[in-house]
Write a protein that holds these residues in place. Structure first.
Motif, PDB file in Angstrom:
ATOM      1  N   PHE A 156      38.044  59.800 -74.381  1.00 21.61           N
ATOM      2  CA  PHE A 156      37.078  59.099 -73.528  1.00 21.61           C
ATOM      3  C   PHE A 156      36.407  60.186 -72.706  1.00 21.61           C
ATOM      4  N   LYS A 157      35.202  59.911 -72.270  1.00 20.52           N
ATOM      5  CA  LYS A 157      34.527  60.933 -71.458  1.00 20.52           C
ATOM      6  C   LYS A 157      34.984  60.864 -70.002  1.00 20.52           C
ATOM      7  N   VAL A 158      35.216  59.619 -69.531  1.00 18.03           N
ATOM      8  CA  VAL A 158      35.510  59.412 -68.111  1.00 18.03           C
ATOM      9  C   VAL A 158      36.780  58.595 -67.942  1.00 18.03           C
ATOM     10  N   GLY A 159      37.582  58.975 -66.943  1.00 15.91           N
ATOM     11  CA  GLY A 159      38.678  58.128 -66.492  1.00 15.91           C
ATOM     12  C   GLY A 159      38.291  57.565 -65.141  1.00 15.91           C
ATOM     13  N   LEU A 160      38.150  56.230 -65.068  1.00 14.59           N
ATOM     14  CA  LEU A 160      37.781  55.592 -63.800  1.00 14.59           C
ATOM     15  C   LEU A 160      39.069  55.134 -63.122  1.00 14.59           C
ATOM     16  N   VAL A 161      39.327  55.656 -61.920  1.00 15.46           N
ATOM     17  CA  VAL A 161      40.596  55.356 -61.251  1.00 15.46           C
ATOM     18  C   VAL A 161      40.358  54.439 -60.051  1.00 15.46           C
ATOM     19  N   ASN A 162      40.889  53.240 -60.172  1.00 19.53           N
ATOM     20  CA  ASN A 162      40.848  52.306 -59.043  1.00 19.53           C
ATOM     21  C   ASN A 162      42.093  52.558 -58.194  1.00 19.53           C
ATOM     22  N   LEU A 163      41.898  53.122 -56.991  1.00 18.10           N
ATOM     23  CA  LEU A 163      43.045  53.517 -56.175  1.00 18.10           C
ATOM     24  C   LEU A 163      43.764  52.333 -55.546  1.00 18.10           C
ATOM     25  N   LYS A 164      43.086  51.194 -55.459  1.00 18.55           N
ATOM     26  CA  LYS A 164      43.749  50.041 -54.845  1.00 18.55           C
ATOM     27  C   LYS A 164      43.433  48.772 -55.635  1.00 18.55           C
ATOM     28  N   ALA A 165      43.985  48.737 -56.869  1.00 17.79           N
ATOM     29  CA  ALA A 165      43.768  47.558 -57.700  1.00 17.79           C
ATOM     30  C   ALA A 165      44.355  46.349 -56.988  1.00 17.79           C
ATOM     31  N   GLY A 166      43.628  45.238 -56.993  1.00 19.32           N
ATOM     32  CA  GLY A 166      44.087  44.047 -56.278  1.00 19.32           C
ATOM     33  C   GLY A 166      43.302  43.855 -54.992  1.00 19.32           C
ATOM     34  N   ASP A 167      42.730  44.929 -54.474  1.00 16.46           N
ATOM     35  CA  ASP A 167      41.869  44.843 -53.293  1.00 16.46           C
ATOM     36  C   ASP A 167      40.483  44.370 -53.770  1.00 16.46           C
ATOM     37  N   ALA A 168      40.021  43.299 -53.178  1.00 18.14           N
ATOM     38  CA  ALA A 168      38.805  42.656 -53.706  1.00 18.14           C
ATOM     39  C   ALA A 168      37.616  43.609 -53.761  1.00 18.14           C
ATOM     40  N   ASP A 169      37.435  44.410 -52.710  1.00 22.30           N
ATOM     41  CA  ASP A 169      36.284  45.319 -52.679  1.00 22.30           C
ATOM     42  C   ASP A 169      36.402  46.398 -53.753  1.00 22.30           C
ATOM     43  N   CYS A 170      37.600  46.988 -53.844  1.00 17.69           N
ATOM     44  CA  CYS A 170      37.811  48.045 -54.860  1.00 17.69           C
ATOM     45  C   CYS A 170      37.608  47.482 -56.258  1.00 17.69           C
TER      46      CYS A 170
ATOM     47  N   TRP B  15      36.164  63.978 -67.218  1.00 14.72           N
ATOM     48  CA  TRP B  15      35.780  63.577 -65.858  1.00 14.72           C
ATOM     49  C   TRP B  15      36.720  62.506 -65.334  1.00 14.72           C
ATOM     50  N   GLN B  16      37.027  62.588 -64.021  1.00 12.66           N
ATOM     51  CA  GLN B  16      37.741  61.505 -63.350  1.00 12.66           C
ATOM     52  C   GLN B  16      36.845  60.996 -62.227  1.00 12.66           C
ATOM     53  N   LEU B  17      36.681  59.679 -62.209  1.00  9.74           N
ATOM     54  CA  LEU B  17      35.851  59.057 -61.178  1.00  9.74           C
ATOM     55  C   LEU B  17      36.800  58.210 -60.340  1.00  9.74           C
ATOM     56  N   ILE B  18      36.978  58.597 -59.075  1.00  2.92           N
ATOM     57  CA  ILE B  18      38.034  58.001 -58.267  1.00  2.92           C
ATOM     58  C   ILE B  18      37.423  57.141 -57.160  1.00  2.92           C
ATOM     59  N   VAL B  19      37.884  55.886 -57.095  1.00  2.00           N
ATOM     60  CA  VAL B  19      37.309  54.932 -56.149  1.00  2.00           C
ATOM     61  C   VAL B  19      38.421  54.282 -55.341  1.00  2.00           C
ATOM     62  N   GLY B  20      38.360  54.424 -54.011  1.00  3.85           N
ATOM     63  CA  GLY B  20      39.352  53.795 -53.132  1.00  3.85           C
ATOM     64  C   GLY B  20      38.660  53.214 -51.913  1.00  3.85           C
ATOM     65  N   PRO B  21      39.427  52.516 -51.055  1.00  2.00           N
ATOM     66  CA  PRO B  21      38.830  51.856 -49.881  1.00  2.00           C
ATOM     67  C   PRO B  21      38.104  52.846 -48.969  1.00  2.00           C
ATOM     68  N   ARG B  22      38.675  54.040 -48.776  1.00  5.01           N
ATOM     69  CA  ARG B  22      38.049  55.010 -47.866  1.00  5.01           C
ATOM     70  C   ARG B  22      36.702  55.486 -48.434  1.00  5.01           C
ATOM     71  N   GLU B  23      36.704  55.794 -49.729  1.00  2.00           N
ATOM     72  CA  GLU B  23      35.462  56.242 -50.370  1.00  2.00           C
ATOM     73  C   GLU B  23      34.399  55.151 -50.267  1.00  2.00           C
ATOM     74  N   LEU B  24      34.816  53.901 -50.542  1.00  4.82           N
ATOM     75  CA  LEU B  24      33.849  52.805 -50.525  1.00  4.82           C
ATOM     76  C   LEU B  24      33.214  52.651 -49.159  1.00  4.82           C
ATOM     77  N   LYS B  25      34.073  52.774 -48.112  1.00  2.98           N
ATOM     78  CA  LYS B  25      33.572  52.627 -46.734  1.00  2.98           C
ATOM     79  C   LYS B  25      32.500  53.681 -46.455  1.00  2.98           C
ATOM     80  N   ASN B  26      32.716  54.880 -47.028  1.00  7.35           N
ATOM     81  CA  ASN B  26      31.758  55.967 -46.797  1.00  7.35           C
ATOM     82  C   ASN B  26      30.611  55.978 -47.800  1.00  7.35           C
ATOM     83  N   GLY B  27      30.580  55.012 -48.684  1.00 10.44           N
ATOM     84  CA  GLY B  27      29.481  54.932 -49.663  1.00 10.44           C
ATOM     85  C   GLY B  27      29.505  56.036 -50.697  1.00 10.44           C
ATOM     86  N   VAL B  28      30.694  56.530 -51.020  1.00  5.50           N
ATOM     87  CA  VAL B  28      30.790  57.604 -52.022  1.00  5.50           C
ATOM     88  C   VAL B  28      31.881  57.296 -53.049  1.00  5.50           C
TER      89      VAL B  28
END
Ligand code: P5A
Length: 441
Positions: free
Chosen positions: A348-362, A403-416
């Motif tokens: 795969f080209k990208v691994g998308l990592v949800n740091l807080k699966a189960g959290d509605a926003d993430c 590539w790893q694309l990492i998404v968590g609550p802190r990143e989301l809050k900062n828009g990144v």
């Protein structure tokens, strides 16, 4: 693909039976599973890589003007008796009897069968030259299958065969394969060095092995260090231009590079200044042969010549170890955390990592990113599992997606999002659009 649905049986610990790093990592990353000694099943992760390698090999074969066919794995012994190899091949050949007590075999290679196909169809020099190839499983009952898929008993090979009127034509075919191999391996991110080699049971008098330098390799090799610096042909070439092909081949064959069977210490010293002498080990990923009329003579592959006579065709055969390459690429590209796939062969080209699966926003953000990547045709493994972050990072590093694309609550809050390049370890926080642009670029 969602990780929660993906068949990915990873192992945390190093399996005892694996002696070399590629074998360890392939088992740990859930790529293959041993069925019996030297025989493997390919699980989804491994199969994706195998298919990518096969695709590159096929594209470069087609580009060089070779035509794809598919011959069977099971062959009749008759042709091998005619060529004289039925006895010569010895216990490495898996011999089978069918219900009528006819001698059959699981093909270790296809020189006899393709020569017979050719002989039945081509009768005139007007239909020459021909270059045919297939990508098919082979079986060799190796005395010591080892190192996982690197020395298997059942393995996937690309084997090509060329038919020409004379030596001159056959030499051009040899050169076009030589060049195609340089391009093929360069596209996989490998430095495969063409080395003068022995011909073994295939026979003939001109032969090169393409070898990747690696401590775990089975071949002992000697070469000019210039090979470690030169561009091994990442560029385009016109296969219709014999002079261009000859120029490339001449350049590479002038530099000293030989396997131990062909090595001559005096010639090495004379040809290469001491500081440039390299001696080490390597993995053979390809092997090409010119063997003249060795098979066309006993199998009757004759054509009419322009002067009204008849001649046996001159042949060569050209192999690439497709399944071996999966292990060889890992030997050449890994670190202590796991595999580092070159972009072109990555599962795969990208691994998308949800740091807080189960959290509605993430979940919402990741689902959207995942849909977007899929829509854009970017192959993505989406880790939507509830595992803890540390374990997710370890798995991502182990399976080695570029590539790893990492998404968590802190990143989301900062828009990144956080973007990590596996090969360099470089991490960067940036807006989603910018991250997607970097991945695409
Ligand atoms: C060339 C094509 C041949 O068989 N006949 C048809 C010629 N050459 S070869 O050198 O014997 O094999 C070609 C490549 O196949 C890979 N290979 C293997 N891979 C995994 N396990 C094995 N046991 C094995 N044996 C050969 C190698 O990459 C080799 O270069």
């Amino acid at each position: 693909m969602r990780r929660s649905r993906f068949f990915l049986p990873t192992l945390r610990d190093n399996p005892k039976e694996a002696e070399i790093v590629s074998h360890r990592l392939m088992l740990r990353a859930g790529m293959v599973r041993q069925a019996s000694a030297g025989i493997y099943s390919w699980l989804p992760m491994g199969f994706r890589v195998l298919k990518n390698i096969e695709r590159i090999v096929r594209e470069e074969q087609d580009r060089a003007g070779n035509q794809e066919v598919l011959m069977p794995t099971i062959q009749s012994a008759d042709l091998w008796v005619q060529s004289g190899r039925y006895n010569d091949y010895g216990p490495e050949m898996l011999r089978i009897k069918d219900r009528h007590e006819r001698d059959m075999l699981y093909g270790p290679t296809n020189e006899e069968l393709i020569t017979d196909i050719f002989a039945g169809a081509v009768k005139s020099y007007r239909d020459l030259p021909q270059k045919l190839y297939h990508i098919q499983w082979k079986f060799r009952d190796e005395v010591r299958p080892r190192f996982g898929v690197m020395r298997g008993r059942e393995f996937l090979m690309k084997d090509a065969y060329s038919f020409d009127l004379d030596y001159e034509g056959a030499r051009r075919a040899y050169q076009s394969h030589f060049v195609a191999y340089l391009r093929t391996f360069a596209r996989m991110g490998l430095r495969a060095i063409p080395m003068e080699a022995d011909t073994g049971p295939i026979g003939g008098d001109l032969s090169h092995e393409f070898i990747i330098l690696a401590e775990t390799g089975e071949s002992e090799v000697f070469c000019d260090r210039e090979f470690l610096d030169v561009d091994l042909l990442g560029r385009d070439i016109d296969y219709e231009d014999p002079a261009a092909l000859a120029e490339v081949v001449d350049y590479f064959t002038k530099l000293y590079a030989r396997t131990d069977e062909k090595h001559d210490p005096a010639a090495f010293e004379a040809a290469v200044p001491e500081a440039r002498r390299y001696q080490g080990r390597g993995i053979e990923v390809g092997h090409i042969f010119y063997f003249g009329t060795k098979y066309s003579k006993p199998l009757g592959a004759r054509v009419a010549t322009p002067d009204g006579g008849e001649t046996e065709v001159h042949m060569g055969s050209y192999g690439i170890g497709v399944s071996r390459l999966v292990g060889a690429i890992i030997e050449a590209s890994h670190d202590e955390a796991g595999i580092v796939w070159p972009d072109e062969v990555a599962p795969f080209k990208v691994g998308l990592v949800n740091l807080k699966a189960g959290d509605a926003d993430c979940d919402r953000a990741c689902d959207e990113i995942y849909a977007g990547l899929q829509g854009a045709g970017v192959e993505t493994l989406y880790d939507d599992t509830p595992e803890r972050a540390g374990a997710k990072f370890a798995t991502m590093d182990l399976i080695g997606l570029p590539w790893q694309l990492i998404v968590g609550p802190r990143e989301l809050k900062n828009g990144v999002v956080e973007l990590k390049r596996r090969a360099t370890g470089e991490r960067q926080e940036l807006p989603l659009d910018a991250a997607l642009e970097r991945i695409a670029g």
